[in-house]
Design a protein around this motif. Sequence first.
Motif, short mmCIF file in Angstrom:
data_model
loop_
_atom_site.label_atom_id
_atom_site.label_comp_id
_atom_site.label_asym_id
_atom_site.label_seq_id
_atom_site.Cartn_x
_atom_site.Cartn_y
_atom_site.Cartn_z
N CYS A 131 3.74 1.35 11.28
CA CYS A 131 3.26 0.74 10.03
C CYS A 131 1.99 1.45 9.57
O CYS A 131 1.01 1.53 10.32
N TRP A 132 2.03 1.96 8.36
CA TRP A 132 0.81 2.46 7.72
C TRP A 132 0.09 1.29 7.06
O TRP A 132 0.71 0.48 6.36
N ALA A 133 -1.21 1.20 7.30
CA ALA A 133 -2.05 0.17 6.68
C ALA A 133 -3.14 0.84 5.86
O ALA A 133 -3.78 1.79 6.33
N VAL A 134 -3.35 0.35 4.66
CA VAL A 134 -4.41 0.86 3.79
C VAL A 134 -5.44 -0.24 3.57
O VAL A 134 -5.10 -1.40 3.30
N MET A 135 -6.71 0.12 3.73
CA MET A 135 -7.84 -0.78 3.47
C MET A 135 -8.45 -0.39 2.14
O MET A 135 -8.90 0.74 1.96
N LEU A 136 -8.46 -1.31 1.20
CA LEU A 136 -8.83 -1.02 -0.17
C LEU A 136 -9.97 -1.92 -0.62
O LEU A 136 -9.78 -3.14 -0.76
N GLY A 137 -11.12 -1.36 -0.84
CA GLY A 137 -12.24 -2.09 -1.43
C GLY A 137 -12.21 -1.97 -2.94
O GLY A 137 -11.88 -0.91 -3.47
N VAL A 138 -12.53 -3.06 -3.63
CA VAL A 138 -12.52 -3.08 -5.09
C VAL A 138 -13.87 -3.57 -5.58
O VAL A 138 -14.43 -4.53 -5.02
#
Length: 373
Positions: free
Chosen positions: A211-218
């Motif tokens: 599983c690829w996981a992306v951490m995205l700050g906005v």
Amino acid sequence: MVQNYVRRGARGTAVVGAGLAGVTAARTLADHGLDVVVFEKSRGPGGRMARRSYGAHQFDFGAQYFTVRDPRTRERLPRWIRDGVVAEWPLRLASLRLDGQRPQGLSGLELLQPSEPRFVATPGMTALCKHVANGLELRRRRRVVGLDRTDAGWMVISEATTNGEHSTDEMRVDGPFQHLVLALPAEQAAQLLDLAPDLRSHAAAVCHQPCWAVMLGVAEPLDLPFDGAFVDAGPLRWVARDSSKPGRPSAESWVLHAGPEWSSAHFDDDPADVCRALIETFEHVAGRSTGDPGRFRDKDATELAAGRPPVAAHRWRYSMADDPLDGGSLWDEQLRLGLCGDWCAGSRVEGAFLSGLSIATAILTAVRRSDAP
């Protein structure tokens, strides 16, 4: 150089792996008076109940939450809540789909009524494992690379790890141990089981999906009517507003999980390309921009780009078991060797906890039997 830490007499139990299954097994045995040592390749307990922080942004980039269905977990839950390490997540749940190639904003959105409460550890998913492991003898940054069995018991051969890298210059041998528990993904356990062919065959029959996981700050909160969503669109299968979970910082933080098929097909992709693919899909189905598309970062970067919220990717080699077992754990009483993990009990967070209880019960039963007159 190999350093030997060999005792004259065998001591209680060695547990390899400090995820929830491993620390639950170790905690249960220690609470019953057994001597336990836990070996963990990372800097602390947690396994896939992992948390990462970048400045004001915090991400649970592995396990997202857990549900409670078994009476044994239900009995333990009030204690965890009382201790301040677990809270219910008042999740606004949805499903998102993408039909065709035209941007459809939220026209593919269906709001869902959660069928059961979702719980999270606080202030991050790692906290529950740390809480359970408190007071245990934990050998951090030790990757177990081999096992040996003598007349006195099990010997554990490990090497030092730093930032995920291993060093054969810092090998050591610990033991002997009366009992040994491998609380590892099935594939990793199988690699260590040359002395236990029956257990190895059981472990080798289980396959974990990546599983690829992306951490995205906005920078600004996204105006969306959900905090978590099951997604059927391109690479995406799950998105969550982690900042909506109890005890988290308020900075808008999202976790995006790719599906197993896409993660397998793109296993060796550059992390920046993974970030781009998942974020563009999320923006497509949500109909919202998440920020500057040029800010994708490498997974190993630790410094925040000036004035930009974080974007990072992590590749889980062993995520969900494709064909998990349902027996709770595996135990060879003759060898005094056991296996546990969520893959032994349905491949859920609760399953990891129950699997740790299961293997601990098997060991305690064996100890009582051997102590009987």
